[in-house]
Write an enzyme that holds these catalytic residues in place. Structure first.
Site, PDB file in Angstrom:
ATOM      1  N   TYR A   1       0.843  -1.198   0.000  1.00 42.49           N
ATOM      2  CA  TYR A   1       0.000   0.000   0.000  1.00 42.49           C
ATOM      3  C   TYR A   1       0.876   1.245   0.000  1.00 42.49           C
ATOM      4  O   TYR A   1       2.031   1.225   0.423  1.00 42.49           O
ATOM      5  CB  TYR A   1      -0.941   0.033   1.207  1.00 42.49           C
TER       6      TYR A   1
ATOM      7  N   SER B   1       8.549   1.190  15.242  1.00 45.51           N
ATOM      8  CA  SER B   1       8.408   0.160  14.218  1.00 45.51           C
ATOM      9  C   SER B   1       7.278   0.463  13.234  1.00 45.51           C
ATOM     10  O   SER B   1       7.057  -0.306  12.300  1.00 45.51           O
ATOM     11  CB  SER B   1       8.170  -1.202  14.872  1.00 45.51           C
ATOM     12  N   GLY B   2       6.552   1.568  13.423  1.00 39.57           N
ATOM     13  CA  GLY B   2       5.585   2.003  12.426  1.00 39.57           C
ATOM     14  C   GLY B   2       4.127   1.857  12.794  1.00 39.57           C
ATOM     15  O   GLY B   2       3.255   1.962  11.921  1.00 39.57           O
TER      16      GLY B   2
ATOM     17  N   HIS C   1      -4.410   6.472  13.711  1.00 43.75           N
ATOM     18  CA  HIS C   1      -4.646   7.444  12.646  1.00 43.75           C
ATOM     19  C   HIS C   1      -6.065   7.336  12.103  1.00 43.75           C
ATOM     20  O   HIS C   1      -6.777   6.337  12.329  1.00 43.75           O
ATOM     21  CB  HIS C   1      -3.625   7.274  11.515  1.00 43.75           C
TER      22      HIS C   1
ATOM     23  N   CYS D   1      -1.797  -0.922  12.675  1.00 44.91           N
ATOM     24  CA  CYS D   1      -2.147   0.374  13.252  1.00 44.91           C
ATOM     25  C   CYS D   1      -3.519   0.322  13.915  1.00 44.91           C
ATOM     26  O   CYS D   1      -4.299  -0.609  13.701  1.00 44.91           O
ATOM     27  CB  CYS D   1      -2.151   1.442  12.170  1.00 44.91           C
TER      28      CYS D   1
ATOM     29  N   ASN E   1      -6.821   1.909  13.606  1.00 43.84           N
ATOM     30  CA  ASN E   1      -7.692   2.700  12.740  1.00 43.84           C
ATOM     31  C   ASN E   1      -8.849   3.265  13.548  1.00 43.84           C
ATOM     32  O   ASN E   1      -9.513   2.531  14.287  1.00 43.84           O
ATOM     33  CB  ASN E   1      -8.274   1.836  11.625  1.00 43.84           C
TER      34      ASN E   1
END
Length: 327
Positions: A242, A255-256, A260, A278, A280
């Site tokens: 993506y 680490s990301g 968000h 993540c 969401n």
């Protein structure tokens, strides 16, 4: 004429007679008891050596001045903390910055300009003090960085001073803003100083990309940012690849993993995990978190199938077991 004599007339001749002798004409004064003075409380004194092997506390006690002693018999001093040992390192960089207000999961990070050979000696040249007696321990992330944290999250509103050689920092722990993301309910509950202030449906990491359990620490935040799977080895054109722009992205790990806005997954938020790890949330919830969360605030993830968070990630210090951290 002295104060111990008075004048009397005898046959027209002045003669001296004792004033308090009881003779005719003398004056007797009443006996006045000595006043009782309040007992002096013990005083606190620094442990100052004096010539001849004496010290200040001992000299005062010999003179009848009571000196305060602790339960171990040692003199209770007012001289403040003992001086630190000379530093075996050049001036380091310290995080948080001077005067910062940070969250209850903020570690103290000390970066040295060169590798430190003797870690024990370096620790004797550093100190963390607080206004409420919070204690903690150092943990080394290699020879050029050491970190300090309490065993548990900081108490809110703690005042902290860090000394490392000739570098000094003062910062404050602010309100305890704590976000708990529970995969069992797929809801993020945010509290401030123990009171619930917001609940947010969420979608976390899907099978194969499960979000790890643990205590994350809020880092930097971005109004907009590009998320690109190729940055961690997955080509954009791969089935799981993506590259997209997201809004109100708050970093939780190096680490990301971010919390968000994900308007494309609103239908899954609160019931199904569809992200790559993540958290969401809706645009409105992400905006609220972006505006209210500060660096150092914890995001605690529980009840996922993602195992345990790596405590050496860089924003995950409080996920490391205390025995490992302080061992």
């Amino acid at each position: 004429m002295g104060l111990g004599a008075g004048l009397a007339l005898a046959g027209g001749t002045a003669t001296a007679q004792p004033l308090f002798g009881g003779a005719p004409g003398s004056v007797e004064l009443p006996q006045i008891p000595a006043p009782e003075l309040p007992q002096m409380p013990p005083v606190q004194v620094p442990d100052v050596p004096l010539p001849g092997g004496q010290n200040l506390a001992g000299v005062l006690e010999q003179a009848g001045v009571p000196v305060a002693h602790g339960p171990d018999g040692a003199t209770v001093g007012q001289s403040g903390p003992a001086p630190l040992e000379p530093a075996n390192f050049a001036t380091p960089q310290i995080t948080p910055s001077e005067g910062a207000v940070v969250g209850v999961a903020q570690p103290i990070i000390i970066n040295f300009p060169a590798p430190v050979g003797d870690r024990a000696a370096a620790e004797r040249a550093m100190r963390v003090t607080t206004d409420n007696g919070v204690t903690g321990a150092f943990h080394w992330f290699g020879d050029s960085q050491v970190r300090w944290r309490p065993e548990n999250l900081w108490p809110a509103h703690t005042q902290v001073t860090v000394e490392a050689g000739d570098a000094v920092r003062h910062f404050t722990i602010g309100d305890a803003l704590i976000a708990t993301a529970d995969d069992a309910t797929k809801t993020i509950t945010v509290t401030r100083d123990g009171q619930v202030v917001r609940t947010m449906p969420t979608s976390m990491g899907k099978p194969g990309h499960e979000t790890p359990n643990g205590i994350y620490t809020v880092g930097e935040s971005f109004r907009t940012m590009i998320m690109d799977s190729s940055t961690y080895g997955v080509p954009i054109d791969a089935p799981e690849g993506y590259r997209l722009e997201v809004e109100y992205a708050t970093r939780m790990s190096n680490s990301g993993i971010f919390l968000h806005a994900a308007p494309w997954s609103v239908g899954a938020q609160g019931n199904t995990n569809v992200s790559h790890g993540c958290l969401n949330v809706s645009t409105a919830d992400a905006k609220w978190f972006f505006e209210n969360a500060k660096p150092g605030d914890p995001v605690i993830v529980v009840n996922t199938q993602g195992g345990q968070l790596n405590g050496h990630d860089g924003l995950t210090d409080f996920s490391m077991p205390w025995g490992t951290w302080a061992g």
